[in-house]
Design an enzyme around this catalytic site. Structure first.
Site, PDB file in Angstrom:
ATOM      1  N   ASP A  38      -4.687   3.445  -6.280  1.00  0.00           N
ATOM      2  CA  ASP A  38      -4.611   2.122  -6.906  1.00  0.00           C
ATOM      3  C   ASP A  38      -4.408   1.007  -5.886  1.00  0.00           C
ATOM      4  OD1 ASP A  38      -4.882   3.266  -9.472  1.00  0.00           O
ATOM      5  OD2 ASP A  38      -2.740   3.702  -9.540  1.00  0.00           O
TER       6      ASP A  38
ATOM      7  N   CYS B 151      10.205   9.518  -6.965  1.00  0.00           N
ATOM      8  CA  CYS B 151       9.749   9.850  -5.618  1.00  0.00           C
ATOM      9  C   CYS B 151      10.800  10.565  -4.783  1.00  0.00           C
ATOM     10  CB  CYS B 151       9.270   8.588  -4.897  1.00  0.00           C
ATOM     11  SG  CYS B 151      10.534   7.320  -4.635  1.00  0.00           S
TER      12      CYS B 151
ATOM     13  N   MET C 133       0.839  -1.198   0.000  1.00  0.00           N
ATOM     14  CA  MET C 133       0.000   0.000   0.000  1.00  0.00           C
ATOM     15  C   MET C 133       0.873   1.248   0.000  1.00  0.00           C
ATOM     16  SD  MET C 133      -3.014  -1.193   2.652  1.00  0.00           S
ATOM     17  CE  MET C 133      -4.025   0.255   2.267  1.00  0.00           C
ATOM     18  N   SER C 134       0.869   1.956  -1.122  1.00  0.00           N
ATOM     19  CA  SER C 134       1.692   3.157  -1.259  1.00  0.00           C
ATOM     20  C   SER C 134       1.008   4.401  -0.719  1.00  0.00           C
ATOM     21  CB  SER C 134       2.031   3.378  -2.736  1.00  0.00           C
ATOM     22  OG  SER C 134       0.857   3.722  -3.460  1.00  0.00           O
TER      23      SER C 134
ATOM     24  N   GLY D  12      -1.664   5.581  -2.378  1.00  0.00           N
ATOM     25  CA  GLY D  12      -2.396   6.079  -3.531  1.00  0.00           C
ATOM     26  C   GLY D  12      -3.704   5.340  -3.741  1.00  0.00           C
TER      27      GLY D  12
ATOM     28  N   CYS E  73      13.596  -0.195  -8.180  1.00  0.00           N
ATOM     29  CA  CYS E  73      12.787  -0.287  -6.970  1.00  0.00           C
ATOM     30  C   CYS E  73      11.912  -1.531  -6.997  1.00  0.00           C
ATOM     31  CB  CYS E  73      11.941   0.973  -6.807  1.00  0.00           C
ATOM     32  SG  CYS E  73      10.985   1.029  -5.280  1.00  0.00           S
TER      33      CYS E  73
END
Length: 399
Positions: free
Chosen positions: A26, A210, A21-22, A24, A114
């Site tokens: 999505d 980022c 879970m970033s 965002g 990444c």
């Protein structure tokens, strides 16, 4: 036993899924969908860097407010959520190689590194340690069973296609990963977020690298490598010295603006030689590339890579994330894997990715890819043969 929606032979209630879970929309929707389907969902957010003020800017990700957004989403849908400090791993495996690649005259893609390391190696290992049956992410790419393994395919929403950044995913990782958004469009994803009452439903997408504040990657490099700004010559492809520069890290292949010289003709950066600290410029026609030599290849095709190359396999390739796949031939020469670009491409730089596809359009299988090590430009070789053309500091000759 019948397979569940993730192609796992367990009831959803007995299937543990870790969702990356970033913060965002999505990845938040992925967690919400899977929780609603009855899976045991665990949300994990990675603290990748201390973004300071940049963590609050529009288009940032993986720090600051994003962690709070992920935590809040987990609370809304009722799943456990953990934040893991991966700053050291991210610095060692992504940021430092990014700086080194730029100093070598290349144009690296840190999002690929990444995914290849921090997310799909370290986080995947953590998911396995937690007893998870799968690791799910919010990437727009499709994964389907293909015989004894799984394969990757371009998503329905080609405007959101993220396969270019996932080509380095190994077969073992592909088998463990799941991408629930592969059959959804971005508007459909946002609608689902609204349906579940997620506060991130209208959150802007992350756009920049980022850890690069305000798009100024040179600031990051010069902070990490103070010697990155060593001056050198700006040289025309015909051999004329046109001026000086303050460091090769300020240039990328195909660049036109900001070169710092005026000659009355449009000039583009054709090559960068970090070893000699030279930036070579020339007319646009000199940017056309028709052959690539690759390194660090990840092959996901059905037949062995060597056999596919010896057979001169026709496929489609992308040499930049924003470009559509173009026809090419996979081949081998003197033990080296090469890509012949049948229509040529402009602005191709060492360090970028060349990603392979079996076909074009939605649903096309992803066959892997590699890092561009060298490029061959026919115009340069034919017109400027008296001046050896070098596309990166480790290769004195072209392919």
């Amino acid at each position: 036993m019948m397979l569940n929606s993730l192609d796992i032979s367990k009831p959803a209630a007995d299937t543990r899924v870790v969702v990356a879970m970033s913060g965002g929309v999505d990845s938040s929707v992925v967690a919400a969908i899977l929780q609603a389907q009855g899976y045991e969902v665990i949300g994990i957010t990675l603290q990748l860097y201390d973004g300071g003020a940049s963590a609050r800017r529009a288009g940032a990700c993986c720090a600051g407010q994003d962690i709070n957004d992920a935590r809040r989403t987990a609370e809304i849908i009722g799943i456990p959520h953990y934040v893991l400090d991966y700053e050291d791993k991210f610095r060692e495996q992504v940021i430092n190689p990014f700086a080194e690649s730029y100093m070598a005259g290349e144009t690296p893609i840190p999002c690929v590194a990444c995914n290849q390391t921090v997310k799909f190696k370290d986080l995947l290992a953590t998911a396995i340690d937690l007893g998870a049956d799968a690791l799910a992410t919010g990437h727009y790419i499709e994964s389907r069973a293909n015989g004894a393994h799984r394969s990757l395919y371009r998503p329905i929403d080609l405007a959101r296609d993220q396969s270019y950044f996932l080509y380095a995913t190994t077969q073992a990782q592909v088998d463990f990963l799941r991408f629930p958004l592969g059959k959804l469009t971005k508007p459909e994803t946002r609608a689902i977020a609204e349906q579940y009452g997620l506060g991130v439903a209208a959150k802007p997408d992350s756009q920049d690298i980022c850890f690069v504040a305000n798009g100024r990657y040179t600031d990051v490099i010069q902070k990490l490598r103070p010697n990155a700004g060593e001056p050198g010559d700006i040289v025309h492809i015909d051999g004329r010295v046109l001026g000086r520069h303050d460091g090769v890290v300020g240039f990328t292949i195909g660049q036109r603006k900001g070169i710092g010289i005026a000659t009355g003709e449009p000039l583009y950066v054709i090559s960068i030689n970090a070893r000699e600290k030279t930036v070579t410029v020339g007319p646009r026609e000199c940017l056309s590339t028709n052959r690539l030599a690759l390194r660090e290849i990840n092959w996901l095709g059905q037949m062995p890579l060597g056999e596919a190359a010896r057979n001169r396999t026709e496929l489609m390739v992308k040499v930049r994330s924003t470009r559509p796949p173009a026809p090419a031939v996979l081949m081998e020469q003197d033990g080296e894997i090469l890509i012949e670009l049948l229509e040529g491409e402009e602005g191709v730089s060492p360090g970028q990715a060349c990603v392979f596809y079996a076909a074009d359009g939605a649903g096309a299988m992803v066959l892997g890819g590699g890092v561009i090590a060298r490029t061959h430009r026919a115009v340069v070789d034919n017109v400027y043969q008296h001046r050896p053309f070098q596309t990166n500091p480790g290769s004195p000759e072209t392919v």
